[in-house]
Scaffold this motif. Structure first.
Motif, mmCIF file in Angstrom:
data_model
loop_
_atom_site.group_PDB
_atom_site.id
_atom_site.type_symbol
_atom_site.label_atom_id
_atom_site.label_comp_id
_atom_site.label_asym_id
_atom_site.label_seq_id
_atom_site.Cartn_x
_atom_site.Cartn_y
_atom_site.Cartn_z
ATOM 1 N N HIS A 8 -18.477 -1.305 11.487
ATOM 2 C CA HIS A 8 -19.519 -0.766 10.600
ATOM 3 C C HIS A 8 -18.919 -0.352 9.253
ATOM 4 O O HIS A 8 -19.517 -0.585 8.198
ATOM 5 C CB HIS A 8 -20.199 0.428 11.284
ATOM 6 N N GLU A 9 -17.729 0.231 9.311
ATOM 7 C CA GLU A 9 -17.043 0.633 8.079
ATOM 8 C C GLU A 9 -16.732 -0.600 7.217
ATOM 9 O O GLU A 9 -16.909 -0.593 5.989
ATOM 10 C CB GLU A 9 -15.740 1.361 8.477
ATOM 11 N N ARG A 10 -16.306 -1.667 7.883
ATOM 12 C CA ARG A 10 -16.013 -2.920 7.153
ATOM 13 C C ARG A 10 -17.284 -3.418 6.466
ATOM 14 O O ARG A 10 -17.258 -3.857 5.316
ATOM 15 C CB ARG A 10 -15.554 -4.013 8.121
ATOM 16 N N MET A 11 -18.402 -3.351 7.210
ATOM 17 C CA MET A 11 -19.678 -3.824 6.638
ATOM 18 C C MET A 11 -20.071 -3.003 5.427
ATOM 19 O O MET A 11 -20.528 -3.523 4.420
ATOM 20 C CB MET A 11 -20.789 -3.717 7.692
ATOM 21 N N LYS A 12 -19.884 -1.694 5.570
ATOM 22 C CA LYS A 12 -20.238 -0.785 4.468
ATOM 23 C C LYS A 12 -19.446 -1.157 3.211
ATOM 24 O O LYS A 12 -19.998 -1.261 2.125
ATOM 25 C CB LYS A 12 -19.863 0.657 4.886
ATOM 26 N N ASN A 13 -18.139 -1.361 3.386
ATOM 27 C CA ASN A 13 -17.281 -1.681 2.233
ATOM 28 C C ASN A 13 -17.696 -3.000 1.598
ATOM 29 O O ASN A 13 -17.802 -3.133 0.384
ATOM 30 C CB ASN A 13 -15.807 -1.770 2.656
ATOM 31 N N TRP A 14 -17.924 -4.000 2.468
ATOM 32 C CA TRP A 14 -18.312 -5.304 1.925
ATOM 33 C C TRP A 14 -19.668 -5.209 1.216
ATOM 34 O O TRP A 14 -19.837 -5.740 0.108
ATOM 35 C CB TRP A 14 -18.392 -6.360 3.045
ATOM 36 N N LEU A 15 -20.641 -4.511 1.827
ATOM 37 C CA LEU A 15 -21.980 -4.466 1.243
ATOM 38 C C LEU A 15 -21.967 -3.727 -0.104
ATOM 39 O O LEU A 15 -22.632 -4.155 -1.061
ATOM 40 C CB LEU A 15 -22.968 -3.802 2.216
ATOM 41 N N ALA A 16 -21.177 -2.650 -0.178
ATOM 42 C CA ALA A 16 -21.090 -1.911 -1.459
ATOM 43 C C ALA A 16 -20.557 -2.863 -2.540
ATOM 44 O O ALA A 16 -21.068 -2.899 -3.672
ATOM 45 C CB ALA A 16 -20.170 -0.703 -1.300
ATOM 46 N N TRP A 17 -19.551 -3.654 -2.184
ATOM 47 C CA TRP A 17 -18.994 -4.643 -3.129
ATOM 48 C C TRP A 17 -20.040 -5.699 -3.495
ATOM 49 O O TRP A 17 -20.228 -6.036 -4.661
ATOM 50 C CB TRP A 17 -17.758 -5.294 -2.486
#
Ligand SMILES: Cc1cc2nc3c(=O)[nH]c(=O)nc-3n(C[C@H](O)[C@H](O)[C@H](O)COP(=O)(O)OP(=O)(O)OC[C@H]3O[C@@H](n4cnc5c(N)ncnc54)[C@H](O)[C@@H]3O)c2cc1C
Length: 483
Positions: free
Chosen positions: A128-137
């Motif tokens: 989920h943390e990975r998704m958050k980082n990618w989505l913010a980018w």
């Protein structure tokens, strides 16, 4: 957020990896095979700058608080989901067709937002943390994101691990500490030429032996090892056509085969790695919003079909009143699929991760309507328009203007409008009903038979029998027939 020109520039900067008819497409923004779909997607960026449409096409990011494209947002409540439907109807109204290089990716990211949350809760992973980082980018870059679920599948009666060829479903060939290597294909993927990135989801119904197939990630569309081949399409003739023979210059569906030849996906972009227990949930999370909002796509195209059919009727000297019954039926079809999607959105519920899941029964009822009603709308548009609309049975623009016989064609095509306006309206009907403008009503978003399985699972027949027994005053238990 990007302007239409900045969007096109972002595509021009990418590695060339898309083929059609054996040719490597050097610039997707100008090549006849991909130009129209890119123009269609560029209209999303254009409309986002228009104050009239801004609230539909943009929203505030729940991650950064910035204004972002709705196509990259998290769908957090019924209002967001209703806006999803309104946006799709608007885009079909503006382009006449599908801008599928955005909606599948958007729905996929929302589905995996929920599934990565659930995996992390249960398994202690950090997806989920990975998704958050990618989505913010992704939101900051204002990328265009296509979505890929459909595997070649091979023999439909067998799961991935039992296929003669293990590559018939996209799979993890090698799991490494820094990422994964994947091999296989995804097929029939909409709008990839118009996309900067592709979000990949697994298939469903996987058991432990299929775990290598339980994989989700996001990649740049031009990643090393990925070759894309565009499908042949009715719009292919466009290269040879001009003027009113191409009624819509700013839209057109494309679909492609994605061939993964041992592609390395870095860890930060991997959102599922062999968690087969969660592949079913991930696809279900995709299906609910997608099948709700697809009713708005076909309604949006149905709006254009009504307008185009009336234009041909008027050019023929007939008033809209002559066809009122048929036009009413077309409207009922449009509003049925639109309204069913709105109902599925309204009766949905919040997932603990914060995203909104639509009502499964209504979403799948909508999918079945989407696989039937638009075809009737198309028949009615052809019925009203006559033969010139039904098959586009009109000489080409070139013949229409030929020095030797063009004046005769124009003479015999003229009715109550100019010959040219009559032809333009009829070409639009042709395009919408048998040409390049057809969206994937039957199988887009999954086959109606699959939707019926979910409907059956949610029918609650026993409760309904109890209801009827109480009203009829029947107390005795019925014998189970086993049928
Ligand atoms: C216009 C369009 C756009 C699309 N865009 C995308 C996209 O952007 N991204 C994406 O990932 N996919 C996309 N797709 C693919 C779409 O999701 C699939 O077509 C759909 O899921 C059906 O899969 P299939 O075509 O392989 O059909 P099949 O699996 O071949 O199904 C054909 C029929 O067989 C039935 N069937 C299949 N298996 C069984 C079984 N075991 N038992 C009994 N019956 C069975 C089905 O119910 C159906 O009636 C698109 C499709 C279209 C038409």
């Amino acid at each position: 957020m990007k302007s239409p020109e900045q969007y096109k520039e972002s595509l021009r900067k990418m590695r060339v990896n898309i083929y059609k008819f054996g040719e490597l497409i050097s610039d997707v923004t100008t090549h006849p095979a991909t130009r129209a779909t890119i123009e269609g997607h560029a209209q999303i960026f254009k409309a986002a700058q228009n104050p009239e449409y801004q609230d539909i096409l943009t929203t505030t990011s729940s991650l950064s608080g910035d204004r972002i494209s709705r196509y990259l947002s998290l769908i957090k409540n019924a209002d967001d989901m209703i806006a999803n439907s309104k946006m799709k109807r608007l885009m079909f109204n503006l382009t006449g067709t599908c801008t599928g290089g955005r909606c599948v990716g958007w729905t996929a990211l929302n589905a995996m937002w929920a599934s990565t949350y659930d995996m992390d809760q249960k398994l202690g992973t950090d997806y989920h943390e990975r998704m958050k980082n990618w989505l913010a980018w992704a939101q900051k870059q204002d990328i265009t994101l296509a979505g890929a679920l459909t595997d070649p599948k091979g023999d439909r009666t067998k799961p991935p691990s039992k296929q003669e060829d293990p590559d018939m479903n996209l799979r993890i060939l090698e799991g490494r500490d820094d990422g994964i290597i994947v091999r296989g294909a995804k097929v029939m993927i909409c709008g990839v030429a118009a996309a900067n990135e592709i979000f990949v989801l697994p298939g469903m119904g996987y058991e432990a032996e299929d775990k290598d197939y339980a994989v989700s990630f996001v990649i740049p569309r031009d990643i090393e090892g990925l070759t894309i081949v565009e499908a042949r399409h009715p719009s292919d003739l466009r290269e040879f056509e001009e003027s009113f023979d191409i009624p819509v210059k700013m839209g057109g569906i494309t679909q492609a085969y994605l061939l993964f030849e041992d592609v390395f996906v870095p860890k930060e972009r991997v959102f599922m790695k062999r968690e087969h227990d969660f592949s079913h949930e991930a696809v279900m999370n995709f299906i609910m919003p997608y099948r709700s909002a697809i009713g708005a796509c076909v309604a949006g195209q149905g709006d254009v079909m009504i307008g185009a059919a009336v234009l041909v009727a008027q050019a023929n000297g007939l008033s809209e009143k002559t066809f009122r019954e048929k036009l009413t039926k077309m409207s009922i079809n449009n509003e049925t699929t639109f309204g069913c999607g709105i109902a599925a959105a309204t009766l949905g519920k919040k997932h603990p991760s914060g995203v909104w899941l639509c009502d499964p029964l209504l979403a799948n009822v909508n999918k079945v309507h989407v696989a039937t009603l638009p075809y009737e709308t198309k028949i009615l548009a052809q019925d009203i328009s006559g033969g010139i609309g039904e098959t586009g049975c009109i000489p080409s623009y070139k013949d229409f203007n030929d020095e030797r016989y063009g004046h005769l064609i124009q003479k015999y095509l003229k009715a109550c409008s100019s010959a040219e306006d009559r032809v333009k309206a009829a070409r639009l009907v042709e395009w919408l009903t048998v040409g390049a403008g057809i969206p994937g009503c039957m199988h887009g978003g999954g086959s109606p038979e699959g939707a019926k399985l979910i409907i059956r699972a949610n029918m609650e027949i026993e409760d309904k029998v109890k209801m009827a027994k109480r009203l009829a005053g029947i107390e005795q238990e019925n014998k189970k027939t086993g049928q």
